[in-house]
Design an enzyme around this catalytic site. Structure first.
Site, PDB file in Angstrom:
ATOM      1  N   ARG A   1       0.891  -1.241   0.057  1.00 54.16           N
ATOM      2  CA  ARG A   1       0.170  -0.085  -0.219  1.00 54.16           C
ATOM      3  C   ARG A   1       0.822   1.212   0.208  1.00 54.16           C
ATOM      4  O   ARG A   1       1.910   1.167   0.518  1.00 54.16           O
ATOM      5  CB  ARG A   1      -1.071   0.035   1.249  1.00 54.16           C
TER       6      ARG A   1
ATOM      7  N   GLU B   1      -3.757   5.819   3.958  1.00 51.82           N
ATOM      8  CA  GLU B   1      -3.115   4.905   2.845  1.00 51.82           C
ATOM      9  C   GLU B   1      -4.166   4.568   1.659  1.00 51.82           C
ATOM     10  O   GLU B   1      -5.340   4.727   2.028  1.00 51.82           O
ATOM     11  CB  GLU B   1      -2.967   3.665   3.645  1.00 51.82           C
TER      12      GLU B   1
ATOM     13  N   THR C   1     -10.347   5.638  15.238  1.00 46.42           N
ATOM     14  CA  THR C   1      -8.881   5.365  14.753  1.00 46.42           C
ATOM     15  C   THR C   1      -8.571   4.996  13.454  1.00 46.42           C
ATOM     16  O   THR C   1      -8.051   5.561  12.611  1.00 46.42           O
ATOM     17  CB  THR C   1      -8.239   4.228  15.535  1.00 46.42           C
TER      18      THR C   1
ATOM     19  N   ARG D   1     -13.650  -7.403   7.300  1.00 47.60           N
ATOM     20  CA  ARG D   1     -12.525  -8.264   6.506  1.00 47.60           C
ATOM     21  C   ARG D   1     -11.463  -8.614   7.503  1.00 47.60           C
ATOM     22  O   ARG D   1     -10.702  -9.602   7.135  1.00 47.60           O
ATOM     23  CB  ARG D   1     -12.298  -7.651   5.260  1.00 47.60           C
TER      24      ARG D   1
ATOM     25  N   ASP E   1      -7.804  -4.350  28.273  1.00 46.33           N
ATOM     26  CA  ASP E   1      -7.327  -3.369  27.695  1.00 46.33           C
ATOM     27  C   ASP E   1      -6.832  -2.087  28.634  1.00 46.33           C
ATOM     28  O   ASP E   1      -7.420  -2.132  29.853  1.00 46.33           O
ATOM     29  CB  ASP E   1      -8.702  -2.501  26.921  1.00 46.33           C
TER      30      ASP E   1
ATOM     31  N   GLY F   1      -2.531  -5.399  15.675  1.00 44.55           N
ATOM     32  CA  GLY F   1      -2.321  -3.773  15.695  1.00 44.55           C
ATOM     33  C   GLY F   1      -0.953  -3.166  15.224  1.00 44.55           C
ATOM     34  O   GLY F   1      -0.811  -2.065  15.004  1.00 44.55           O
ATOM     35  N   GLY F   2       0.109  -4.076  15.006  1.00 34.16           N
ATOM     36  CA  GLY F   2       1.268  -3.640  14.498  1.00 34.16           C
ATOM     37  C   GLY F   2       1.408  -3.423  12.994  1.00 34.16           C
ATOM     38  O   GLY F   2       1.491  -4.277  12.458  1.00 34.16           O
ATOM     39  N   ASP F   3       0.957  -2.518  12.511  1.00 35.05           N
ATOM     40  CA  ASP F   3       0.697  -2.387  10.938  1.00 35.05           C
ATOM     41  C   ASP F   3       1.346  -1.060  10.356  1.00 35.05           C
ATOM     42  O   ASP F   3       0.810  -0.684   9.442  1.00 35.05           O
ATOM     43  CB  ASP F   3      -0.585  -2.412  11.042  1.00 35.05           C
TER      44      ASP F   3
ATOM     45  N   VAL G   1      -0.947  -7.205   8.800  1.00 33.71           N
ATOM     46  CA  VAL G   1      -0.978  -5.746   8.528  1.00 33.71           C
ATOM     47  C   VAL G   1      -2.183  -5.323   7.659  1.00 33.71           C
ATOM     48  O   VAL G   1      -2.569  -4.171   7.601  1.00 33.71           O
ATOM     49  CB  VAL G   1       0.448  -5.161   7.705  1.00 33.71           C
TER      50      VAL G   1
HETATM   51  P1  NAD Z   1      -9.276   1.391  18.818  1.00 35.31           P
HETATM   52  O1  NAD Z   1      -8.234   2.745  19.001  1.00 35.31           O
HETATM   53  O2  NAD Z   1     -10.476   1.559  18.647  1.00 35.31           O
HETATM   54  O3  NAD Z   1      -8.881   0.587  19.721  1.00 35.31           O
HETATM   55  C1  NAD Z   1      -7.617   0.269  20.152  1.00 35.31           C
HETATM   56  C2  NAD Z   1      -7.611  -0.193  21.760  1.00 35.31           C
HETATM   57  O4  NAD Z   1      -6.436  -0.425  22.221  1.00 35.31           O
HETATM   58  C3  NAD Z   1      -8.255   1.086  22.607  1.00 35.31           C
HETATM   59  O5  NAD Z   1      -9.324   0.638  23.406  1.00 35.31           O
HETATM   60  C4  NAD Z   1      -6.884   1.254  23.731  1.00 35.31           C
HETATM   61  O6  NAD Z   1      -7.281   1.680  24.861  1.00 35.31           O
HETATM   62  C5  NAD Z   1      -6.193   0.025  23.384  1.00 35.31           C
HETATM   63  N1  NAD Z   1      -4.922  -0.077  23.744  1.00 35.31           N
HETATM   64  C6  NAD Z   1      -4.039   0.810  23.424  1.00 35.31           C
HETATM   65  N2  NAD Z   1      -2.482   0.548  24.033  1.00 35.31           N
HETATM   66  C7  NAD Z   1      -2.918  -0.560  24.828  1.00 35.31           C
HETATM   67  C8  NAD Z   1      -2.015  -1.557  25.797  1.00 35.31           C
HETATM   68  N3  NAD Z   1      -0.754  -1.247  25.911  1.00 35.31           N
HETATM   69  N4  NAD Z   1      -2.538  -2.457  26.284  1.00 35.31           N
HETATM   70  C9  NAD Z   1      -3.822  -2.763  26.006  1.00 35.31           C
HETATM   71  N5  NAD Z   1      -4.863  -1.815  25.494  1.00 35.31           N
HETATM   72  C10 NAD Z   1      -4.196  -1.011  24.834  1.00 35.31           C
HETATM   73  O7  NAD Z   1      -8.562   0.903  17.333  1.00 35.31           O
HETATM   74  P2  NAD Z   1      -9.180  -0.240  16.265  1.00 35.31           P
HETATM   75  O8  NAD Z   1     -10.055   0.624  15.203  1.00 35.31           O
HETATM   76  O9  NAD Z   1      -9.861  -1.129  17.433  1.00 35.31           O
HETATM   77  O10 NAD Z   1      -7.622  -0.893  15.822  1.00 35.31           O
HETATM   78  C11 NAD Z   1      -7.022  -1.534  16.582  1.00 35.31           C
HETATM   79  C12 NAD Z   1      -5.424  -1.638  15.836  1.00 35.31           C
HETATM   80  O11 NAD Z   1      -5.653  -2.450  14.843  1.00 35.31           O
HETATM   81  C13 NAD Z   1      -4.999  -0.622  15.375  1.00 35.31           C
HETATM   82  O12 NAD Z   1      -3.775  -0.283  15.489  1.00 35.31           O
HETATM   83  C14 NAD Z   1      -5.151  -0.351  13.782  1.00 35.31           C
HETATM   84  O13 NAD Z   1      -4.330   0.242  13.061  1.00 35.31           O
HETATM   85  C15 NAD Z   1      -5.397  -1.982  13.544  1.00 35.31           C
HETATM   86  N6  NAD Z   1      -5.965  -2.603  12.279  1.00 35.31           N
HETATM   87  C16 NAD Z   1      -5.191  -3.545  12.014  1.00 35.31           C
HETATM   88  C17 NAD Z   1      -5.857  -4.061  10.613  1.00 35.31           C
HETATM   89  C18 NAD Z   1      -4.923  -5.065  10.083  1.00 35.31           C
HETATM   90  O14 NAD Z   1      -5.374  -5.610   8.961  1.00 35.31           O
HETATM   91  N7  NAD Z   1      -4.033  -5.938  10.486  1.00 35.31           N
HETATM   92  C19 NAD Z   1      -7.209  -3.664  10.265  1.00 35.31           C
HETATM   93  C20 NAD Z   1      -7.659  -2.615  10.954  1.00 35.31           C
HETATM   94  C21 NAD Z   1      -7.069  -2.074  11.959  1.00 35.31           C
END
Ligand code: NAD
Length: 345
Positions: free
Chosen positions: A45, A56, A84, A112, A161, A225-227, A293
């Site tokens: 991407r 992105e 987010t 997805r 969380d 979440g590491g992306d 990711v």
């Molecule tokens: P969000 O902000 O709604 O939720 C994230 C949660 O993580 C929050 O409730 C926050 O309090 C919690 N958090 C942060 N640091 C923490 C820690 N150290 N320990 C425990 N909890 C903690 O975000 P979301 O929309 O749910 O997305 C979550 C992650 O997934 C993001 O980083 C996003 O970029 C990623 N994501 C990845 C994909 C993929 O395909 N891999 C797709 C969508 C989102």
């Protein structure tokens, strides 16, 4: 005219279809597209980073259809009352280049992403898994839980969380749906005894939400979440202990947990596992890591699934976003005034 699925129609379609059936359908579509991996024109991407987030574009094509998603990632958005991650996407006909579908993809991305995670866990997680730990219970979390129940029968969750409000919302949403939920007081408590660990936090930093000592042999880690460059969740010492599975190496090497490792560190591509050309889980003691990711083919699959699902329904409207004069040589006619102006009737 282009079919347009706005948020109200997406909600209506999903509520009528059911979230678990929709995730299952998307998961099968993603699996079938990964199996025909070589058919696709693939691109990592295109990311535009700022100090607090990323925007992105994610394109993919199988030569017949072309899809792309616009998506952002701004971990500080919830503190401002915003999501987010938000997204929208387009599917187009390669033969004409004309778009055929334009849709909201914030909800579709959650579907997805969850569908991909569970589809991957089906080939990597222990076969007798019953319990999943979830670290991070934000927007994606409920969809992840439903996907793992739909595809693997997981209905025991151990959740943590750092934000108690996120845990409250998750519990309020999921308890009525029949999940057995343990609300932990730490990540370590959440992962104790779990067969699968999902990390789904948002922090634009090299965070360590899962430490090496929390990971026992046999567990499957679904690291969501590491992306982004500089945005990881796992203690780097976990990674060499396990076998690492990725979507598209040129993207994951830059964005995934493996950005913490040497660029040559061995990884396995998921499409090869799904085709039976590479091993998935090979022993009870093996630690498997899905370094997720999010790859454009997953969005393409979700778009193509949605397009088929809404065909012949009223879950869409039509929008006129392609300027198309009656005479293809005379685009000017659409804006001409006076005698040259066409009838707008
Ligand atoms: P969000 O902000 O709604 O939720 C994230 C949660 O993580 C929050 O409730 C926050 O309090 C919690 N958090 C942060 N640091 C923490 C820690 N150290 N320990 C425990 N909890 C903690 O975000 P979301 O929309 O749910 O997305 C979550 C992650 O997934 C993001 O980083 C996003 O970029 C990623 N994501 C990845 C994909 C993929 O395909 N891999 C797709 C969508 C989102």
């Amino acid at each position: 005219m282009v079919r347009f699925v706005d948020v109200p129609n997406m909600r209506r379609w999903l509520i009528d279809t059911g979230i678990e059936p929709a995730i299952s359908g998307i998961a099968e579509t993603i699996a079938s597209d990964f199996i025909r991996w070589q058919d696709f024109d693939k691109t990592a991407r295109v990311a535009s980073h700022s100090d607090i987030g990323v925007i992105e574009l994610m394109p993919a094509s199988d030569g017949r259809q072309y899809g792309f998603k616009y998506v952002n990632g701004h971990p500080s958005n919830p503190a401002r009352g915003m999501q987010t991650v938000t997204a929208f996407g387009v599917l187009a006909d390669v033969d004409s280049g004309y778009p055929t579908l334009w849709t909201e993809m914030t909800i579709l991305t959650a579907l997805r992403t969850a569908a991909t995670s569970a589809m991957v866990a089906r080939v990597l997680a222990p076969a007798d898994a019953t319990t999943m730990a979830m670290i991070g219970t934000g927007s994606q979390a409920e969809f992840q839980a439903l996907a793992f129940r739909a595809l693997l029968g997981i209905d025991r969750l151990r959740v943590w969380d750092t934000d108690p409000r996120a845990l409250d919302v998750f519990e309020e949403n999921m308890r009525p749906l029949g999940f057995d939920i343990l609300r932990a007081n730490s990540a370590a408590e959440a992962v104790a005894g779990a067969h699968i660990i999902t990390t789904c936090t948002a922090d634009k930093a090299n965070a360590t939400v899962l430490t090496d000592d929390m990971v026992v042999p046999g567990v499957h880690i679904n690291a969501i979440g590491g992306d982004c460059p500089g945005k990881t969740e796992l203690d780097a010492r976990i990674l060499p202990r396990g076998d690492i599975f990725v979507e598209y190496p040129p993207q994951t090497r830059i964005e995934g947990e493996i950005q913490q490792l040497d660029a040559e560190h061995p990884i396995t591509e998921l499409w090869q596992v799904l085709r039976g050309e590479a091993a998935g889980r090979t022993s009870d003691e093996q630690i498997t890591v899905f370094d997720s990711v999010g790859f454009a083919i997953e969005d393409f699959s979700a778009l193509r699934y949605l397009a088929a699902a809404i065909d012949g329904t009223d879950y869409f409207t039509e929008v006129d976003i392609i300027a198309e004069p009656a005479d293809p040589k005379n685009l000017f006619a659409l804006v001409a005034q006076g005698a040259a102006a066409p009838s707008l009737a």
